[in-house]
Design an enzyme around this catalytic site. Structure first.
Site, PDB file in Angstrom:
ATOM      1  N   PRO A   1       0.818  -1.221   0.000  1.00 47.35           N
ATOM      2  CA  PRO A   1       0.000   0.000   0.000  1.00 47.35           C
ATOM      3  C   PRO A   1       0.850   1.269   0.000  1.00 47.35           C
ATOM      4  CG  PRO A   1      -0.305  -1.262   2.052  1.00 47.35           C
ATOM      5  CD  PRO A   1       0.580  -2.073   1.173  1.00 47.35           C
TER       6      PRO A   1
ATOM      7  N   GLU B   1       2.332  -7.696   8.719  1.00 48.09           N
ATOM      8  CA  GLU B   1       2.288  -6.242   8.912  1.00 48.09           C
ATOM      9  C   GLU B   1       3.215  -5.510   7.948  1.00 48.09           C
ATOM     10  OE1 GLU B   1       0.169  -4.392  10.893  1.00 48.09           O
ATOM     11  OE2 GLU B   1      -0.732  -6.379  10.794  1.00 48.09           O
TER      12      GLU B   1
ATOM     13  N   ARG C   1      -3.080  -8.430 -20.627  1.00 47.53           N
ATOM     14  CA  ARG C   1      -4.050  -8.186 -21.707  1.00 47.53           C
ATOM     15  C   ARG C   1      -3.536  -7.150 -22.715  1.00 47.53           C
ATOM     16  NH1 ARG C   1      -7.344  -4.066 -21.110  1.00 47.53           N
ATOM     17  NH2 ARG C   1      -9.182  -4.995 -22.067  1.00 47.53           N
TER      18      ARG C   1
ATOM     19  N   ASP D   1     -10.279   0.921 -24.685  1.00 48.52           N
ATOM     20  CA  ASP D   1     -10.598   0.676 -23.274  1.00 48.52           C
ATOM     21  C   ASP D   1     -10.797   1.971 -22.506  1.00 48.52           C
ATOM     22  OD1 ASP D   1     -10.330  -2.027 -23.263  1.00 48.52           O
ATOM     23  OD2 ASP D   1      -8.251  -2.032 -22.597  1.00 48.52           O
TER      24      ASP D   1
HETATM   25  N1  ADE Z   1      -0.837  -5.104  -0.025  1.00 45.06           N
HETATM   26  C1  ADE Z   1      -1.737  -4.728   0.909  1.00 45.06           C
HETATM   27  N2  ADE Z   1      -2.501  -3.741   0.461  1.00 45.06           N
HETATM   28  C2  ADE Z   1      -2.085  -3.455  -0.807  1.00 45.06           C
HETATM   29  C3  ADE Z   1      -2.472  -2.504  -1.793  1.00 45.06           C
HETATM   30  N3  ADE Z   1      -3.461  -1.632  -1.582  1.00 45.06           N
HETATM   31  N4  ADE Z   1      -1.811  -2.511  -2.956  1.00 45.06           N
HETATM   32  C4  ADE Z   1      -0.791  -3.363  -3.164  1.00 45.06           C
HETATM   33  N5  ADE Z   1      -0.382  -4.274  -2.277  1.00 45.06           N
HETATM   34  C5  ADE Z   1      -1.019  -4.323  -1.101  1.00 45.06           C
END
Ligand code: ADE
Length: 250
Positions: free
Chosen positions: A94, A121, A159, A174
């Site tokens: 994230p 974590e 793709r 697309d």
């Molecule tokens: N791992 C946990 N959350 C994630 C996300 N939003 N994007 C990529 N990998 C992740």
């Protein structure tokens, strides 16, 4: 394209890669996907891949050693195969840059990708700093692991590879490929429960249809994702139309 995926849950990839477009692309040797279990790169009896964070705090972190060793093992095979070309090593996290159609295009140009799925974590910072060349997030929310994110990235990239979809044109139109959302589409029947397909689409007039679709794409982008219009590469005509539609909506 070769794609190596490092994960603690190889089973998660079985279904997506065994059906539909993926299966066809793999069968036709347009893409080769190898799934590696990070646990296979441990050396202790219990195959431990995680540990507590120094300094305390809740949750476990993925240890660096098995991840480094897995990537190094993959890299040594690749270099034997095809020489040392550029090789993105991507951590799904994230904390990465936000994935987009543009990044999918960028990644589709490489002959080889390595994706690392984080878990628990997080991942020891030395993996971020000294191993990966790129970090990708698929959105501002937290998944329980990088596997679903890796599938999203691989799907969007594969793709785009030449020959994977039936028609190359379908990729060009697309949503997001043009910077706009895609226009509305209809199939038979021409009237369903009293709802008709727009006349122009039945007219056979290709110039009119193309114009209607351009306008539709601009209109729905304006309605649903107005911020995309600022970045879209519109013609003068398109920009004027967007301004007219935008004024009409006020
Ligand atoms: N791992 C946990 N959350 C994630 C996300 N939003 N994007 C990529 N990998 C992740």
């Amino acid at each position: 394209m070769h794609i190596d995926i490092l994960t603690l849950f190889p089973q998660m990839f079985q279904v997506p890669f065994s059906i539909g477009i993926f299966k066809r692309a793999i069968d036709r040797k347009l893409v080769r996907v190898n799934i590696h279990n990070i646990r296979d790169y441990t050396h202790d009896k219990h195959h431990i891949v995680d540990d507590y964070a120094y300094g305390g705090g809740a949750g476990m972190l993925l240890k660096p050693e098995p991840i480094f060793e897995a990537v190094e093992s993959i890299k040594s095979d690749i270099y034997l195969e095809q020489g040392a070309d550029e090789l993105p090593i991507i951590l799904l996290t994230p904390q990465g840059r936000l994935f987009s159609q543009q990044i999918a295009h960028e990644l589709s140009k490489y002959s080889h990708l390595i994706l690392i799925c984080g878990h628990y974590e997080g991942v020891d910072e030395r993996v971020h700093e000294h191993l990966v060349t790129d970090k990708i997030s698929i959105g501002d929310y937290v998944l329980s692991g990088g596997e679903l994110a890796a599938m999203v990235v691989v799907d969007a990239v594969v793709r785009l590879l030449p020959g994977v979809l039936g028609s190359e044109a379908s990729v060009l139109n697309d949503s997001h490929a043009t910077g706009l959302l895609e226009y509305s589409q209809y199939t038979r029947p021409a009237v369903y429960r009293g709802w008709s397909v727009p006349e122009v689409l039945l007219s056979g007039n290709h110039a009119q249809i193309a114009k209607w679709r351009r306008e539709q794409a601009i209109q729905r982008t304006l309605e649903r994702r107005p911020e995309l219009l600022d970045k879209a590469n519109l013609s003068l005509e398109g920009r004027q139309l967007a301004e007219r539609l935008s004024l009409r909506g006020k």
